[in-house]
Design a protein around this motif. Structure first.
Motif, short mmCIF file in Angstrom:
data_model
loop_
_atom_site.label_atom_id
_atom_site.label_comp_id
_atom_site.label_asym_id
_atom_site.label_seq_id
_atom_site.Cartn_x
_atom_site.Cartn_y
_atom_site.Cartn_z
N GLU A 1 72.75 47.80 8.38
CA GLU A 1 73.41 46.92 7.42
C GLU A 1 73.58 45.51 8.01
O GLU A 1 73.35 44.49 7.38
CB GLU A 1 74.78 47.54 7.10
N LYS A 2 73.96 45.48 9.29
CA LYS A 2 74.16 44.18 9.94
C LYS A 2 72.84 43.44 10.12
O LYS A 2 72.79 42.22 10.00
CB LYS A 2 74.82 44.38 11.30
N LEU A 3 71.78 44.20 10.40
CA LEU A 3 70.48 43.55 10.56
C LEU A 3 70.04 42.94 9.24
O LEU A 3 69.48 41.84 9.19
CB LEU A 3 69.44 44.55 11.08
N ARG A 4 70.32 43.66 8.16
CA ARG A 4 70.01 43.13 6.84
C ARG A 4 70.84 41.87 6.59
O ARG A 4 70.33 40.87 6.07
CB ARG A 4 70.36 44.21 5.81
N GLY A 5 72.11 41.91 7.02
CA GLY A 5 72.97 40.73 6.90
C GLY A 5 72.44 39.55 7.70
O GLY A 5 72.47 38.41 7.24
N ALA A 6 71.92 39.86 8.89
CA ALA A 6 71.40 38.79 9.75
C ALA A 6 70.20 38.12 9.08
O ALA A 6 70.05 36.89 9.13
CB ALA A 6 71.01 39.36 11.11
N ALA A 7 69.36 38.94 8.43
CA ALA A 7 68.20 38.37 7.72
C ALA A 7 68.69 37.49 6.57
O ALA A 7 68.17 36.40 6.32
CB ALA A 7 67.29 39.49 7.21
N GLY A 8 69.73 37.97 5.87
CA GLY A 8 70.30 37.20 4.77
C GLY A 8 70.86 35.88 5.27
O GLY A 8 70.71 34.84 4.63
N MET A 9 71.52 35.93 6.42
CA MET A 9 72.12 34.73 7.00
C MET A 9 71.03 33.70 7.33
O MET A 9 71.19 32.50 7.07
CB MET A 9 72.89 35.12 8.27
N ARG A 10 69.92 34.18 7.88
CA ARG A 10 68.82 33.25 8.19
C ARG A 10 68.27 32.63 6.91
O ARG A 10 68.01 31.42 6.84
CB ARG A 10 67.70 33.98 8.95
N ALA A 11 68.12 33.46 5.88
CA ALA A 11 67.59 32.95 4.60
C ALA A 11 68.55 31.92 4.00
O ALA A 11 68.13 30.89 3.47
CB ALA A 11 67.38 34.10 3.62
N LEU A 12 69.83 32.19 4.14
CA LEU A 12 70.84 31.27 3.61
C LEU A 12 70.79 29.93 4.35
O LEU A 12 70.87 28.85 3.76
CB LEU A 12 72.22 31.90 3.76
N GLN A 13 70.65 30.01 5.67
CA GLN A 13 70.59 28.78 6.45
C GLN A 13 69.33 27.98 6.13
O GLN A 13 69.37 26.76 6.05
CB GLN A 13 70.68 29.10 7.94
N ASP A 14 68.22 28.71 5.91
CA ASP A 14 66.99 28.01 5.51
C ASP A 14 67.20 27.32 4.17
O ASP A 14 66.76 26.20 3.95
CB ASP A 14 65.81 28.99 5.39
N TYR A 15 67.89 28.04 3.28
CA TYR A 15 68.15 27.47 1.96
C TYR A 15 68.98 26.19 2.10
O TYR A 15 68.66 25.15 1.53
CB TYR A 15 68.86 28.50 1.07
N LEU B 1 70.86 41.28 16.82
CA LEU B 1 71.82 40.50 16.02
C LEU B 1 71.93 39.08 16.57
O LEU B 1 71.79 38.87 17.77
CB LEU B 1 73.19 41.18 16.06
N PRO B 2 72.21 38.11 15.70
CA PRO B 2 72.32 36.73 16.18
C PRO B 2 73.57 36.54 17.03
O PRO B 2 74.58 37.20 16.82
CB PRO B 2 72.43 35.91 14.89
N ARG C 1 70.18 32.93 -7.10
CA ARG C 1 69.60 33.14 -5.78
C ARG C 1 70.64 32.94 -4.67
O ARG C 1 70.74 33.71 -3.72
CB ARG C 1 68.45 32.13 -5.60
N PHE C 2 71.45 31.92 -4.86
CA PHE C 2 72.49 31.59 -3.90
C PHE C 2 73.49 32.75 -3.78
O PHE C 2 73.89 33.14 -2.69
CB PHE C 2 73.20 30.31 -4.39
N ARG C 3 73.86 33.32 -4.92
CA ARG C 3 74.79 34.46 -4.91
C ARG C 3 74.19 35.64 -4.19
O ARG C 3 74.85 36.33 -3.42
CB ARG C 3 75.13 34.88 -6.34
N HIS C 4 72.91 35.87 -4.45
CA HIS C 4 72.23 36.99 -3.80
C HIS C 4 72.22 36.79 -2.27
O HIS C 4 72.57 37.69 -1.52
CB HIS C 4 70.81 37.11 -4.35
N LEU C 5 71.85 35.58 -1.84
CA LEU C 5 71.80 35.31 -0.39
C LEU C 5 73.18 35.45 0.23
O LEU C 5 73.34 35.98 1.34
CB LEU C 5 71.25 33.91 -0.13
N SER C 6 74.18 34.97 -0.49
CA SER C 6 75.54 35.04 0.03
C SER C 6 75.99 36.50 0.16
O SER C 6 76.57 36.90 1.18
CB SER C 6 76.43 34.21 -0.90
N ASP C 7 75.69 37.33 -0.83
CA ASP C 7 76.04 38.76 -0.76
C ASP C 7 75.33 39.44 0.41
O ASP C 7 75.90 40.29 1.09
CB ASP C 7 75.62 39.48 -2.05
N GLU C 8 74.07 39.06 0.61
CA GLU C 8 73.31 39.66 1.71
C GLU C 8 73.91 39.24 3.05
O GLU C 8 74.11 40.06 3.94
CB GLU C 8 71.84 39.21 1.65
N ALA C 9 74.20 37.95 3.19
CA ALA C 9 74.66 37.41 4.47
C ALA C 9 75.98 38.01 4.92
O ALA C 9 76.18 38.26 6.12
CB ALA C 9 74.76 35.88 4.39
#
Ligand code: HEM
Length: 427
Positions: free
Chosen positions: A209-223, A103-104, A190-198
């Motif tokens: 679930e948290k690891l999936r969230g962490a991946a979402g958070m990274r994708a959101l930050q890249d976005y 986790l981050p 796309r933004f809503r999807h990333l936000s839900d994931e994060a």
């Protein structure tokens, strides 16, 4: 899962069992926010705490749990209590376990935000975005938010039912914040999807679930990093451009802080507002007399929203860390201990609110703490009020005979935020 992670997981469970037993021995009460009953209706438990053990020694929380209004507000108003989790004695252990699980680190990646910082960093970060949230700036958004409510409800109008969360309460705040930040319309889905994931990272689900969230958070930050780069090249009249300008002026804002601020606006504002609308509509439908009063006198709406925030606000708790040994209502919090502040319990304290378990849309002087208090007072409070007022007002006005279609309401599994996951309505 590796051997070391498995050991960590078992150690966490074993520690919790020992601490819960210890806690029960001391006061006869265990504060265990993950219990399902606390999601469905936490208020009977909050009452027990307030009456029997208002400054509750919590082995599980590594400190104390406060449930009386005066105690909660006393800590919130005193900035010498820290919001920085690095001042919590258990933080190093949880940080190390989190790192081993993949986790981050909340203070080394972009996730650290003003919410978890003290002055002077908190002051600097907050002042950079506060202009976007002044009452005047928010009031200017009223026509646009009203139009969005109209569009979302227009889609369900011809039917005889809706699922409140998916049809209105969830999309509304995401679109509003996306537009405020400056996310292009084409990217909203796309933004809503990333936000839900994060946000999965912030719940208390299993590690997967948290690891999936962490991946979402990274994708959101890249976005966000992409949007920042675009605005650097071609500034516009949006919040990202304003933050980029602050960053370019030198030492006022680092790039990591810029990204963490954008992520915070998203995660602090979406689920909270969604759950406020869900809790509020459910409370009105369960108190039809109050709903009728509101329908008969729409002028009561702003006051009703304050009362609904008090009666069933979404944020159950926040916490502060003791930087040195200090007294809390006759007991001593040691340096490094955490004090959990039960906002939702304080909001039903009979010492402050008469007949606190009654919903009264015309209640006077509703001094609730649903948005916190003091230097971390919710930055988005005005915006949340605007969205909730317009959403609830439109529902009350347009759907006479509105009722809960399915009384089995699934509640979200999150310690901090309580609200219905789905709410099927008919009319
Ligand atoms: C019903 C909706 C909302 C509720 C109940 C709520 C509640 C809260 C609470 C209780 C805090 C203080 C936490 C603490 O002191 O530890 C807070 C802080 C914050 N909220 Fe909200 N919030 C809501 C909506 C929003 C919205 C719409 C936004 C922005 C778009 C937002 C942005 C923030 C930010 C940035 C902070 C941190 C402020 C700081 O650290 O100085 N919130 N919120």
């Amino acid at each position: 899962m590796g051997m070391r992670q498995r050991v960590d997981r078992w150690q966490t469970i074993a520690e919790a069992v020992v601490r819960a037993a210890h806690e029960r021995l001391e006061s006869g009460i265990v504060f265990l926010p993950v219990r399902k009953q606390l999601r469905v209706d936490p208020h009977p438990f909050y009452r027990t705490l307030r009456e029997r053990d208002p400054v509750h020694r919590s082995r599980l929380a590594g400190g104390w749990v406060l449930s009386r209004y005066e105690d909660v507000i006393g800590v919130l108003r005193d900035p010498s209590w820290s919001s920085d989790e690095r001042n919590w004695s258990r933080f190093p252990t949880y940080r190390a376990r989190g790192a081993r699980a993949g986790l981050p680190d909340p203070y080394e990646t972009h996730v650290a935000s003003m919410l978890r910082l003290d002055a002077p960093d908190h002051t600097r970060l907050r002042s950079l975005v506060s202009k976007a949230f002044t009452p005047r700036a928010v009031e200017a958004m009223r026509p646009r938010v009203a139009l969005l409510v109209d569009e979302l409800l227009g889609k369900v109008g011809p039917q005889r039912g809706m699922e409140l969360v998916a049809d209105l309460a969830a999309p509304l705040p995401v679109i509003v914040i996306a537009e405020l930040i400056g996310v292009p319309a084409a990217d909203h889905a796309r933004f809503r999807h990333l936000s839900d994931e994060a946000v999965r990272l912030l719940g208390d689900g299993p590690l997967e679930e948290k690891l999936r969230g962490a991946a979402g958070m990274r994708a959101l930050q890249d976005y966000f990093a992409g949007i920042v780069a675009e605005r650097r090249a071609r500034p516009r009249a949006d919040l990202v451009s304003a933050l980029v300008a602050a960053e370019e002026q030198g030492d006022r804002l680092s790039n990591a802080e810029l990204l963490s601020t954008l992520v915070l606006l998203l995660v602090a504002g979406n689920e909270t507002t969604t759950k406020l609308i869900g809790n509020a509509v459910l409370a009105l439908l369960r108190n039809p007399g109050e709903l009728e009063r509101l329908r008969a006198d729409p002028g009561l709406l702003p006051n009703a929203v304050e009362e609904l925030l008090r009666y069933d606000g979404p944020v159950q708790l926040t916490s502060r860390m003791a930087r040195e040994d200090r007294e809390v209502s006759g007991r001593t919090a040691r340096k490094g201990e955490q004090v959990v502040l039960l906002l939702a319990a304080a909001n039903r304290d009979p010492a402050v609110f008469e007949d606190p378990d009654r919903l009264d849309v015309a209640r006077r002087d509703v001094r609730h703490v649903a948005f916190g208090q003091g230097i971390h007072f919710c930055l988005g409070a005005q915006l949340a009020r605007l969205e909730a007022t317009l959403a609830i007002g439109a529902l009350v006005e347009r759907f006479p005979g509105l009722r809960v279609a399915d009384p089995n309401v699934p509640w979200s599994s999150n310690t901090v935020l309580r609200g219905p996951e789905r709410l099927h309505l008919a009319w």
